[in-house]
Design a protein around this motif. Structure first.
Motif, mmCIF file in Angstrom:
data_model
loop_
_atom_site.group_PDB
_atom_site.id
_atom_site.type_symbol
_atom_site.label_atom_id
_atom_site.label_comp_id
_atom_site.label_asym_id
_atom_site.label_seq_id
_atom_site.Cartn_x
_atom_site.Cartn_y
_atom_site.Cartn_z
ATOM 1 N N TRP A 1 0.847 -1.190 0.000
ATOM 2 C CA TRP A 1 0.000 0.000 0.000
ATOM 3 C C TRP A 1 0.878 1.234 0.000
ATOM 4 O O TRP A 1 2.022 1.189 0.452
ATOM 5 C CB TRP A 1 -0.888 0.040 1.250
ATOM 6 C CG TRP A 1 -1.811 -1.113 1.433
ATOM 7 C CD1 TRP A 1 -1.542 -2.296 2.077
ATOM 8 C CD2 TRP A 1 -3.160 -1.214 0.969
ATOM 9 N NE1 TRP A 1 -2.629 -3.114 2.047
ATOM 10 C CE2 TRP A 1 -3.655 -2.474 1.368
ATOM 11 C CE3 TRP A 1 -4.001 -0.346 0.266
ATOM 12 C CZ2 TRP A 1 -4.946 -2.900 1.086
ATOM 13 C CZ3 TRP A 1 -5.296 -0.769 -0.021
ATOM 14 C CH2 TRP A 1 -5.755 -2.035 0.388
ATOM 15 N N ILE A 2 0.336 2.342 -0.512
ATOM 16 C CA ILE A 2 0.871 3.649 -0.155
ATOM 17 C C ILE A 2 0.143 4.047 1.126
ATOM 18 O O ILE A 2 -1.083 4.029 1.194
ATOM 19 C CB ILE A 2 0.628 4.698 -1.263
ATOM 20 C CG1 ILE A 2 1.328 4.279 -2.567
ATOM 21 C CG2 ILE A 2 1.126 6.074 -0.814
ATOM 22 C CD1 ILE A 2 2.840 4.216 -2.486
ATOM 23 N N TYR A 3 0.929 4.406 2.150
ATOM 24 C CA TYR A 3 0.373 4.660 3.483
ATOM 25 C C TYR A 3 0.397 6.148 3.829
ATOM 26 O O TYR A 3 1.322 6.875 3.448
ATOM 27 C CB TYR A 3 1.192 3.933 4.553
ATOM 28 C CG TYR A 3 1.008 2.439 4.597
ATOM 29 C CD1 TYR A 3 -0.065 1.871 5.270
ATOM 30 C CD2 TYR A 3 1.926 1.596 3.986
ATOM 31 C CE1 TYR A 3 -0.227 0.497 5.331
ATOM 32 C CE2 TYR A 3 1.781 0.221 4.031
ATOM 33 C CZ TYR A 3 0.697 -0.328 4.709
ATOM 34 O OH TYR A 3 0.546 -1.686 4.765
ATOM 35 N N LEU A 4 -0.592 6.545 4.605
ATOM 36 C CA LEU A 4 -0.574 7.812 5.334
ATOM 37 C C LEU A 4 -0.517 7.462 6.808
ATOM 38 O O LEU A 4 -1.287 6.627 7.288
ATOM 39 C CB LEU A 4 -1.820 8.628 5.033
ATOM 40 C CG LEU A 4 -1.854 10.054 5.601
ATOM 41 C CD1 LEU A 4 -0.834 10.940 4.889
ATOM 42 C CD2 LEU A 4 -3.253 10.646 5.470
ATOM 43 N N PHE A 5 0.423 8.073 7.542
ATOM 44 C CA PHE A 5 0.584 7.783 8.953
ATOM 45 C C PHE A 5 0.306 9.029 9.790
ATOM 46 O O PHE A 5 0.874 10.095 9.542
ATOM 47 C CB PHE A 5 1.998 7.288 9.256
ATOM 48 C CG PHE A 5 2.338 5.975 8.619
ATOM 49 C CD1 PHE A 5 1.702 4.805 9.010
ATOM 50 C CD2 PHE A 5 3.319 5.894 7.636
ATOM 51 C CE1 PHE A 5 2.022 3.589 8.427
ATOM 52 C CE2 PHE A 5 3.656 4.693 7.054
ATOM 53 C CZ PHE A 5 3.002 3.526 7.447
ATOM 54 N N HIS A 6 -0.551 8.867 10.780
ATOM 55 C CA HIS A 6 -0.836 9.919 11.747
ATOM 56 C C HIS A 6 -0.009 9.632 12.993
ATOM 57 O O HIS A 6 -0.265 8.648 13.697
ATOM 58 C CB HIS A 6 -2.332 9.942 12.081
ATOM 59 C CG HIS A 6 -3.221 10.127 10.886
ATOM 60 N ND1 HIS A 6 -3.715 11.360 10.518
ATOM 61 C CD2 HIS A 6 -3.681 9.237 9.969
ATOM 62 C CE1 HIS A 6 -4.457 11.222 9.426
ATOM 63 N NE2 HIS A 6 -4.453 9.946 9.075
ATOM 64 N N PRO A 7 1.027 10.448 13.277
ATOM 65 C CA PRO A 7 1.892 10.169 14.429
ATOM 66 C C PRO A 7 1.217 10.553 15.747
ATOM 67 O O PRO A 7 0.597 11.619 15.853
ATOM 68 C CB PRO A 7 3.116 11.039 14.158
ATOM 69 C CG PRO A 7 2.600 12.184 13.337
ATOM 70 C CD PRO A 7 1.474 11.622 12.510
ATOM 71 N N LYS A 8 1.336 9.675 16.720
ATOM 72 C CA LYS A 8 0.778 9.914 18.045
ATOM 73 C C LYS A 8 1.890 9.746 19.081
ATOM 74 O O LYS A 8 2.568 8.717 19.108
ATOM 75 C CB LYS A 8 -0.356 8.926 18.351
ATOM 76 C CG LYS A 8 -1.477 8.913 17.319
ATOM 77 C CD LYS A 8 -2.259 10.210 17.306
ATOM 78 C CE LYS A 8 -3.417 10.140 16.312
ATOM 79 N NZ LYS A 8 -4.191 11.402 16.257
ATOM 80 N N LEU A 9 2.074 10.748 19.930
ATOM 81 C CA LEU A 9 3.050 10.664 21.005
ATOM 82 C C LEU A 9 2.417 10.052 22.248
ATOM 83 O O LEU A 9 1.246 10.300 22.552
ATOM 84 C CB LEU A 9 3.607 12.048 21.332
ATOM 85 C CG LEU A 9 4.533 12.669 20.284
ATOM 86 C CD1 LEU A 9 4.778 14.135 20.596
ATOM 87 C CD2 LEU A 9 5.867 11.905 20.217
ATOM 88 N N VAL A 10 3.192 9.235 22.956
ATOM 89 C CA VAL A 10 2.742 8.686 24.225
ATOM 90 C C VAL A 10 2.859 9.782 25.283
ATOM 91 O O VAL A 10 3.917 10.415 25.419
ATOM 92 C CB VAL A 10 3.587 7.461 24.626
ATOM 93 C CG1 VAL A 10 3.197 6.973 26.020
ATOM 94 C CG2 VAL A 10 3.419 6.346 23.593
ATOM 95 N N LYS A 11 1.782 10.025 26.022
ATOM 96 C CA LYS A 11 1.797 11.080 27.027
ATOM 97 C C LYS A 11 2.740 10.718 28.171
ATOM 98 O O LYS A 11 2.704 9.614 28.709
ATOM 99 C CB LYS A 11 0.388 11.318 27.575
ATOM 100 C CG LYS A 11 0.306 12.494 28.547
ATOM 101 C CD LYS A 11 -1.120 12.732 29.014
ATOM 102 C CE LYS A 11 -1.182 13.903 29.989
ATOM 103 N NZ LYS A 11 -2.576 14.153 30.464
ATOM 104 N N ASP A 12 3.586 11.651 28.552
ATOM 105 C CA ASP A 12 4.553 11.426 29.622
ATOM 106 C C ASP A 12 3.980 11.885 30.961
ATOM 107 O O ASP A 12 3.453 12.993 31.073
ATOM 108 C CB ASP A 12 5.852 12.196 29.317
ATOM 109 C CG ASP A 12 6.937 11.913 30.347
ATOM 110 O OD1 ASP A 12 6.923 10.815 30.926
ATOM 111 O OD2 ASP A 12 7.780 12.801 30.573
ATOM 112 N N ASP A 13 4.084 11.021 31.951
ATOM 113 C CA ASP A 13 3.609 11.363 33.288
ATOM 114 C C ASP A 13 4.807 11.518 34.226
ATOM 115 O O ASP A 13 5.003 10.754 35.165
ATOM 116 C CB ASP A 13 2.648 10.283 33.807
ATOM 117 C CG ASP A 13 1.956 10.698 35.101
ATOM 118 O OD1 ASP A 13 2.017 11.897 35.438
ATOM 119 O OD2 ASP A 13 1.385 9.821 35.760
#
Length: 426
Positions: free
Chosen positions: A348-360
């Motif tokens: 596939w040609i992909y589109l990626f939505h980056p998500k950061l893990v929230k730091d506590d």
């Protein structure tokens, strides 16, 4: 060969003079555009000439105003695509160049830089430039033997290239200047074998700069490691990235260096056995270098970022079925794209939505910032032969992802809309 359709026509006694017209009518012309039924995104075939191609994923192919991009024509020349109309036109007749990065657009002016070999001695080449708007071409400099220029710096004062010193084996295992006898059939090497042979050769190499105003050649760095993929920062005219070539787990891959030879820095030191990294590129700001990272190879995969200003790192995890030969980043830094691969379910040609893990408030210093990709399919590439790398890139306005494909047989340049068709486009 005639198809069964044409054999039926011949048996039916159709007049011979009608056959050319019927043949043209039966000929399959690739569609100009369509909405991919598996993704809902519109795909547009941008070029009409079979054999036309977009360039390697990390090369700047876009003009500073974001309105045009260059591509290679079937004769290994250079063409221009108007990104408003998606119309293509020729610019420089081929052949030009000689490898990835042989054609690159300047960051401050609508000029494409390229090199071309001498007809009577292919070991020598000269550096040229062409005005994308007017078509005017100008020779800049004669280059050292066995060299090319692969990157142009941010203020368009320097080009960077490399060359092998002496007469050692080239990438294909031949001695420099050696021409095979016409009756000799050499056993072909696959890419892995070629790379292993070149890596083991330990040939002396020089990285150099060429002054784009007076043609002066200046050595920057010497090595017997296999060095390739020179990339200037798009914002700092004195900062150059380069890579050690070879099997990813066997080389210290990514480095930066100043154009005066100082601050030679390894930016991705290994922390695990069988760790490998590569397919690197600068983001548009020039603050970050991004690359494909495997911890270890074939097990855990990330698109990793290194900030050249403060050394901070960000890793976005992706799943095995999202494995891509190359990744890229939109100009606003909000989206990534991938061109897929032969991995299971990854065509596939992909589109990626980056998500950061929230730091506590994690305890520790200089920690890697973790994240992950949420994937979206843009184009079904089931009919693409992945011996050809699609090489995705975002247009400067982030409206399209550009790629090349042989899904219809010959190679063409395509654009897929980032927004789904029913969502419209800006």
């Amino acid at each position: 060969m005639f198809s069964s359709y044409f054999l039926r026509i011949l048996r039916g006694g159709v007049p011979f003079l009608l056959l050319p017209a019927l043949a043209c009518a039966d000929e399959k012309t690739p569609p100009k555009s369509w909405v991919d039924p598996d993704t809902g995104h519109r795909v547009i075939r941008v070029t009409d000439d079979p054999g036309s191609s977009s360039l390697y994923f990390n090369i700047n192919t876009y003009t500073p105003d974001g309105k045009q991009m260059i591509y290679t024509t079937p004769d290994r020349g250079i063409g221009v695509i108007d990104l408003t109309s998606l119309k293509a036109r020729p610019l420089v007749k081929g052949p030009v160049g000689g490898g990835p990065g042989a054609v690159v657009v300047g960051h401050k002016s609508p000029v494409v830089y390229y090199f071309k070999g001498k007809e009577n001695d292919p070991q020598y080449a000269s550096l040229w430039k062409a005005d994308i708007n007017t078509g005017k071409q100008q020779k800049i400099a004669d280059l050292p033997r066995r060299s090319g220029v692969f990157s142009i710096n941010a203020d368009e004062t320097l080009g960077a290239g490399s060359y092998i010193v002496g007469d050692g084996e080239d990438y294909n295992g031949r001695q420099a200047g050696q021409i095979a006898h016409k009756n000799t059939v050499a056993e072909p090497l696959n890419k892995k074998e070629k790379m292993a042979r070149r890596f083991a050769a330990k040939l002396p190499m020089i990285i150099f700069t060429v002054d784009l105003h007076n043609g002066q050649i200046k050595p920057v760095f010497a090595s017997t490691d296999w060095i390739d993929h020179l990339q200037f920062s798009p914002s700092d005219p004195t900062l150059l990235m380069y890579a050690h070539q070879g099997a990813w787990q066997q080389v210290d891959k990514l480095w930066t260096i100043r154009t005066d030879g100082s601050e030679n820095t390894h930016i991705d030191p290994r922390i695990m056995q069988m760790e490998g990294s590569g397919h690197q590129w600068w983001d548009k700001s020039g603050k970050n270098i991004w690359y494909d990272l495997h911890m270890p190879l074939g097990v855990n995969s990330f698109v990793a970022g290194y900030n050249v200003e403060n050394g901070s790192r960000t890793w976005f995890h992706y799943e095995p079925q999202q494995a891509s030969i190359h990744f890229n980043l939109s100009s606003d830094g909000k989206l990534f794209a991938g061109d897929g691969s032969n991995a299971p379910d990854a065509k596939w040609i992909y589109l990626f939505h980056p998500k950061l893990v929230k730091d506590d408030h994690t305890l520790g210093k200089n920690l890697i910032r973790p994240g992950y990709f949420v994937a979206e399919h843009l184009v079904n590439m089931a009919h693409h032969n992945y011996h050809l790398e699609p090489n995705v890139s975002f247009t400067p306005d982030n409206r399209y992802v550009i790629f090349r494909s042989d899904m219809f047989g010959p190679t063409y340049v395509f654009a897929v809309e980032v927004k789904k068709h029913n969502e419209g486009a800006d």
